[in-house]
Motif scaffolding. Structure first.
Motif, short mmCIF file in Angstrom:
data_model
loop_
_atom_site.label_atom_id
_atom_site.label_comp_id
_atom_site.label_asym_id
_atom_site.label_seq_id
_atom_site.Cartn_x
_atom_site.Cartn_y
_atom_site.Cartn_z
N GLY A 298 108.29 -54.10 -7.80
CA GLY A 298 106.90 -54.23 -7.39
C GLY A 298 106.50 -53.27 -6.31
N LEU A 299 107.45 -52.61 -5.67
CA LEU A 299 107.14 -51.59 -4.68
C LEU A 299 106.60 -50.34 -5.38
CD1 LEU A 299 110.35 -51.84 -2.44
CD2 LEU A 299 108.07 -52.75 -1.91
N THR A 300 105.60 -49.71 -4.79
CA THR A 300 105.10 -48.46 -5.33
C THR A 300 105.80 -47.30 -4.65
OG1 THR A 300 103.26 -48.51 -3.75
CG2 THR A 300 102.85 -49.39 -5.96
N VAL A 301 106.07 -46.26 -5.42
CA VAL A 301 106.85 -45.11 -4.92
C VAL A 301 106.06 -43.83 -5.15
CG1 VAL A 301 109.01 -43.83 -5.09
CG2 VAL A 301 109.01 -46.30 -5.49
N ASP A 391 104.10 -47.65 -1.04
CA ASP A 391 105.03 -48.43 -0.22
C ASP A 391 106.14 -47.56 0.37
OD1 ASP A 391 103.81 -50.98 -0.51
OD2 ASP A 391 104.63 -51.11 -2.54
N LEU A 392 106.55 -46.53 -0.36
CA LEU A 392 107.56 -45.62 0.16
C LEU A 392 107.56 -44.32 -0.62
CD1 LEU A 392 111.17 -46.84 -0.81
CD2 LEU A 392 109.12 -47.69 -1.88
N GLN A 411 118.48 -49.14 -0.50
CA GLN A 411 118.59 -50.45 0.14
C GLN A 411 117.29 -51.24 0.03
OE1 GLN A 411 119.05 -50.48 4.46
NE2 GLN A 411 120.63 -52.05 4.30
N ARG A 412 116.16 -50.55 -0.05
CA ARG A 412 114.86 -51.23 -0.20
C ARG A 412 114.81 -52.06 -1.48
NH1 ARG A 412 110.11 -49.06 2.45
NH2 ARG A 412 110.78 -47.96 4.35
N PHE A 413 115.69 -51.75 -2.45
CA PHE A 413 115.64 -52.43 -3.74
C PHE A 413 116.79 -53.44 -3.91
CE2 PHE A 413 113.33 -48.54 -4.00
CZ PHE A 413 112.19 -48.87 -4.73
#
Length: 457
Positions: A298-301, A391-392, A411-413
């Motif tokens: 769900g994080l946008t990259v 998000d990153l 690590q974010r995932f």
């Protein structure tokens, strides 16, 4: 596979190890003819020096092989030079090298030849395993290394995502593992970062997924980067950097080697293997710098660099891995040139926040002559991944601490409660050394196998 080891035989020829400090004593133990021949030949026990000695009737009677004096500075795999130097036959260690088990393993690893495209006769020397060594386990580790080397050494025209998936399925079928592969529209919906990296290639990206072992056993999940060729995407690599990019699926190859050892040894784990297999190609629909993609988590990259693609495909796979709460999660990938600048090709860095796991990995890496070196997940650098519009960012500007920021991105995932270890391997031996021929290399897999054997054997 070559026959590394033979059963004890009365006809086996002794290999006598000598250092400069022990050469006089070894020479004194030789029959007069052999001793005179060695002296006349100028043998000095220089490390790697090899000399075949005749018997009374001219037959091969024994072999001299030089080693370093100081065991602490010696290469435990020096015996890996022997298969290429010995005549056909069966041999045994006539006296003790510095570490007989690692010398025997080095002998086996030095027996490798890649002959798929150019005829390369297998070496015809085999070794009677030293007394007290587990020949089955040594064979298991050597055969796994051969698997990883063969996969990496195969050029990308014959080792694309489909061929890598076929190799994984063959391994899964050999051990009765349950295999599935996610391709096409389903991949785009479930694993958007994997799809984004691979969508420019006519060779469809996919996620390889197989499981093995009893469901009640501890869950161990292995994730391997399977970028079968990396052009760098639109942030195109120079040609010199592309020359060994067939090795960019080295993480996947090493994960398959590790999985093979785990399954062959019947460790008490419920093993899962996840391999995002893609080709990072250039075409009209290639992903671009500054594109923004969602991830499975769900994080946008935001894409800072299309050549930082390995962490993208691993991010979706790590997210999937964490969804079933594994007891241990290990990922391997050929990820950053920064790791090579820091530690060179022979010493991959690894990252974990689990102190006991880090200590165990370091211990087994040293014991197995399978070097690994811990680097920190340095949290002050985590802010470098921030993006103004997502998000990153997958590749922060500045160029500092590239391997660490890659690990922090991944690590974010990974969920906070997951026991996780990441290794940034090279997967390649640039110049041949004992037991390690030039080309694709198995790095870290033996150390991790011994770690798993200790914990779940």
């Amino acid at each position: 596979m070559p026959n590394f080891f033979s059963a004890p035989s009365a006809a086996s020829t002794p290999i006598l190890f000598a250092t400069k400090n022990t050469w006089d004593a070894v020479a004194a133990s030789l029959p007069a003819l052999a001793r005179a021949f060695a002296i006349a030949s100028g043998f000095t026990a220089k490390p790697g020096e090899c000399l075949a000695l005749p018997g009374e009737s001219g037959q091969l009677a024994s072999v001299l092989f030089g080693l370093e004096d100081d065991p602490a500075k010696a290469n435990p795999f020096h015996a890996g030079q022997l298969p290429a130097k010995l005549p056909a036959g069966v041999y045994h260690f006539g006296n003790a090298p510095h570490d007989a088990r690692l010398a025997a393993l080095g002998f086996a690893l030095g027996s490798y030849r890649f002959g798929r495209y150019k005829k390369a006769e297998p070496y015809a020397a085999s070794l009677v395993p030293p007394e007290g060594t587990d020949a089955t386990d040594l064979t298991r580790m050597a055969e796994a290394a051969m698997l990883a080397r063969d996969l990496i050494n195969t050029p990308p025209n014959d080792m694309g995502p489909d061929e890598l998936a076929a190799a994984a399925k063959m391994l899964a079928d050999e051990f009765g593992a349950a295999y599935r592969c996610v391709i096409g529209d389903e991949l785009a919906r479930e694993f958007p970062l994997i799809h984004a990296v691979g969508m420019a290639s006519p060779r469809a990206p996919r996620l390889i997924d197989f499981t093995w072992g009893e469901a009640s056993h501890p869950k161990v999940t292995l994730v391997g980067k399977g970028v079968c060729f990396d052009t760098g995407g639109l942030d195109l690599k120079p040609s010199s950097a592309m020359l060994i990019m067939k090795k960019d699926m080295g993480g996947a190859a090493n994960v398959l080697a590790l999985a093979r050892m785990v399954m062959d040894a019947k460790l008490k784990v419920r093993l899962r293997v996840l391999i995002p297999a893609v080709e990072n190609a250039v075409s009209g629909n290639a992903f671009r710098p500054l594109d923004i993609f969602p991830s499975r988590k769900g994080l946008t990259v935001e894409i800072g660099n299309t050549d930082a693609e390995g962490r993208l495909v691993l991010a979706d796979a790590l997210t999937l891995a964490c969804e079933e709460k594994p007891d241990l999660l290990i990922d391997l990938g050929t990820l950053t040139g920064a790791a090579r600048v820091a530690l060179g090709p022979d010493l991959p860095p690894f990252y974990t926040n689990d102190e006991a796991l880090a200590a165990d990995v370091t211990r087994h890496a040293q014991a197995e002559n399978d070097p690994l070196w811990r680097l920190p997940l340095w949290q002050p650098y985590d802010a470098w991944l921030d993006s103004k519009v997502a998000d990153l960012n997958n590749a922060p500007s500045g160029g500092f601490a590239g391997s660490i920021t890659c690990a922090l991105f991944m690590q974010r995932f990974v969920t906070a409660e997951t026991r996780w270890l990441h290794a940034d391997i090279y997967g390649w031996t640039p110049k041949a050394k004992p037991g390690r021929p030039e080309g694709g290399e198995c790095q870290g897999a033996r150390a991790f196998y011994k770690l798993l054997s200790e914990r779940y054997g």
